[in-house]
Design an enzyme around this catalytic site. Structure first.
Site, mmCIF file in Angstrom:
data_model
loop_
_atom_site.group_PDB
_atom_site.id
_atom_site.type_symbol
_atom_site.label_atom_id
_atom_site.label_comp_id
_atom_site.label_asym_id
_atom_site.label_seq_id
_atom_site.Cartn_x
_atom_site.Cartn_y
_atom_site.Cartn_z
ATOM 1 N N THR A 1 -1.470 -70.306 -75.943
ATOM 2 C CA THR A 1 -2.891 -70.428 -76.293
ATOM 3 C C THR A 1 -3.330 -69.240 -77.160
ATOM 4 O OG1 THR A 1 -3.271 -71.540 -74.198
ATOM 5 C CG2 THR A 1 -5.212 -70.655 -75.308
ATOM 6 N N HIS B 1 -2.284 -69.701 -80.677
ATOM 7 C CA HIS B 1 -3.190 -70.594 -81.431
ATOM 8 C C HIS B 1 -4.416 -69.813 -81.912
ATOM 9 C CE1 HIS B 1 -1.006 -74.248 -80.636
ATOM 10 N NE2 HIS B 1 -0.986 -74.001 -79.347
ATOM 11 N N HIS C 1 -5.712 -64.349 -70.957
ATOM 12 C CA HIS C 1 -6.137 -64.930 -69.671
ATOM 13 C C HIS C 1 -5.106 -64.771 -68.553
ATOM 14 C CE1 HIS C 1 -4.079 -68.064 -72.018
ATOM 15 N NE2 HIS C 1 -3.525 -68.355 -70.865
ATOM 16 N N GLU C 2 -3.930 -64.174 -68.859
ATOM 17 C CA GLU C 2 -2.899 -64.003 -67.824
ATOM 18 C C GLU C 2 -2.782 -62.509 -67.554
ATOM 19 O OE1 GLU C 2 0.679 -65.384 -69.697
ATOM 20 O OE2 GLU C 2 -0.146 -67.365 -70.123
ATOM 21 N N ILE D 1 7.074 -72.430 -70.277
ATOM 22 C CA ILE D 1 6.745 -73.164 -69.049
ATOM 23 C C ILE D 1 7.865 -74.135 -68.683
ATOM 24 C CG2 ILE D 1 5.048 -74.701 -67.967
ATOM 25 C CD1 ILE D 1 2.899 -73.261 -69.631
ATOM 26 N N ASP E 1 16.140 -79.579 -75.710
ATOM 27 C CA ASP E 1 15.314 -78.725 -76.554
ATOM 28 C C ASP E 1 16.009 -78.645 -77.915
ATOM 29 O OD1 ASP E 1 12.897 -76.601 -75.891
ATOM 30 O OD2 ASP E 1 14.123 -75.907 -77.560
ATOM 31 N N ARG F 1 17.420 -71.009 -75.874
ATOM 32 C CA ARG F 1 16.672 -71.475 -74.696
ATOM 33 C C ARG F 1 17.474 -72.483 -73.888
ATOM 34 N NH1 ARG F 1 10.481 -70.579 -76.098
ATOM 35 N NH2 ARG F 1 10.844 -68.754 -77.380
ATOM 36 N N LEU G 1 2.859 -82.166 -69.337
ATOM 37 C CA LEU G 1 2.146 -80.913 -69.580
ATOM 38 C C LEU G 1 2.082 -80.583 -71.071
ATOM 39 C CD1 LEU G 1 1.050 -78.254 -67.900
ATOM 40 C CD2 LEU G 1 3.084 -77.258 -68.934
ATOM 41 N N GLY G 2 3.115 -80.990 -71.840
ATOM 42 C CA GLY G 2 3.160 -80.721 -73.274
ATOM 43 C C GLY G 2 2.004 -81.399 -73.995
ATOM 44 N N ILE H 1 -1.110 -83.233 -66.435
ATOM 45 C CA ILE H 1 -1.172 -81.938 -65.744
ATOM 46 C C ILE H 1 -2.003 -80.968 -66.562
ATOM 47 C CG2 ILE H 1 0.161 -79.996 -64.828
ATOM 48 C CD1 ILE H 1 0.777 -82.593 -63.358
HETATM 49 ZN ZN ZN Z 1 -1.561 -69.010 -70.490
#
Ligand code: ZN
Length: 344
Positions: free
Chosen positions: A40, A43, A63-64, A175, A195, A200, A263-264, A288
């Site tokens: 986020t 972005h 925010h984390e 995530i 992926d 990854r 979630l994506g 989600i």
């Molecule tokens: Zn976050």
């Protein structure tokens, strides 16, 4: 205090000096120790169409986080200064239908820390005391700083139900990788991932995936995964990519009657074969968003204290707040996975 804020309607962020915020009567003021950089935030950094339409110029981002309570508002009596805490970044006045029926995380009047109001990429942040989460003493700061995205992974995995089931994770970004270790810890029998990033994919194997398919080599993996699941396909799909071809292939792989937790986030509306993928398949599809308040947080703590989660390999970099440019660059290039800013 120092604050990483959106200084104009365009790309990048600027580290500036701002006054320490004054906590409202029901708020706590938290001295930030560490904060995670999220997709986020990228972005917001890049100022894409979503950010331009949502983010007020002048806002402090992030925010984390984990930090220590510095001071409490006059009516905030639950916690004392000195307590080490994180916080749920979805903030709801608690008066609407969803907030009152155990679904505050999807309340329509919700505001988000670092998106709609000043966030945690700063020396101090204010949050309502209901959003505070005291951190267990055995959870280290760099892990406590990423409870927000870990909560996304835990909410996804626990909503789908993975115990004694085969699981496919499409997309192993931050995530998605967290979802692999969470699904493993929560008793998934075998985990398959796909992926387009070899690094990854390798890490997903380290974290417990039995097969890691490179989607750049086509979708022959759909047949392979079916072969490995008695011809049925995986019981559970955890969609973490937001990529239309991955979503399509994931649903093709999913067994009849399986469960998909999504979630994506695709960047635009997509074409989707509803008939084959959901209706005729008899699939259960779960959207989600965020984390359940606070059921997911209790589940997350339980999983962390079980000692079965592997997060050290996912949190690849810890760098000082001043080097925020490098932090965003590490994420943009894919050299870093989860980057944590050391604030104080
Ligand atoms: Zn976050």
């Amino acid at each position: 205090m120092r604050a990483l804020h959106k200084h104009h309607a365009g790309p990048e962020l600027a580290l500036i000096q701002k006054p320490v915020p004054e906590p409202g009567p029901r708020d706590v003021l938290i001295r930030v120790k560490k904060a995670g950089i999220c997709g986020t935030d990228r972005h917001i950094w890049e100022w894409d169409a979503w950010a331009a339409g949502r983010i007020p110029v002048g806002i402090t981002t992030g925010h984390e986080f984990v930090g220590v309570i510095e001071r409490t508002g006059a009516a905030a009596t639950r916690y004392a200064p000195g307590l080490r805490v994180s916080a749920e970044g979805h903030i709801s006045p608690g008066t609407g239908y969803n907030a009152r029926t155990g679904n505050a995380h999807i309340a329509s009047d919700m505001v988000i820390l670092g998106v709609d109001r000043d966030g945690c990429f700063a020396d101090y942040v204010c949050v309502p005391e209901e959003n505070v989460w005291p951190v267990h003493e055995s959870i280290p700061d760099h892990v406590a700083a990423v409870l927000d995205p870990l909560g996304n992974a835990v909410h996804t995995v626990m909503s789908a139900g993975v115990s004694a089931r085969t699981v496919l994770v499409t997309g192993v970004g931050i995530i998605g990788l967290m979802a692999v270790t969470v699904a493993k810890a929560a008793g998934a029998s075998r985990i398959f991932v796909t992926d387009i990033d070899p690094k990854r994919l390798a890490l997903a194997r380290t974290l417990g995936a039995v097969e890691a398919y490179d989607a750049r080599e086509g979708d022959g993996w759909v047949a392979d995964i079916r072969k490995q699941t008695r011809g049925d396909g995986p019981d559970v799909l955890l969609e973490m990519s937001g990529s239309p071809p991955a979503i399509d292939a994931g649903f093709r792989a999913l067994r009849m009657g399986g469960t998909a937790a999504l979630l994506g986030i695709p960047s635009r509306p997509i074409t989707f074969d509803l008939n084959s993928h959901v209706v005729f398949k008899g699939a259960t599809v779960l959207g989600i968003n965020g984390r359940k308040m606070f059921e997911t947080w209790y589940q997350m703590e339980a999983l962390l204290l079980s000692g079965r989660l592997r997060l050290e390999e996912i949190i690849t970099h810890r760098i000082p707040l001043e080097q925020f440019r490098r932090g965003f660059e590490l994420m943009r290039t894919g050299e870093g996975i989860k980057v944590v800013l050391e604030v104080g």
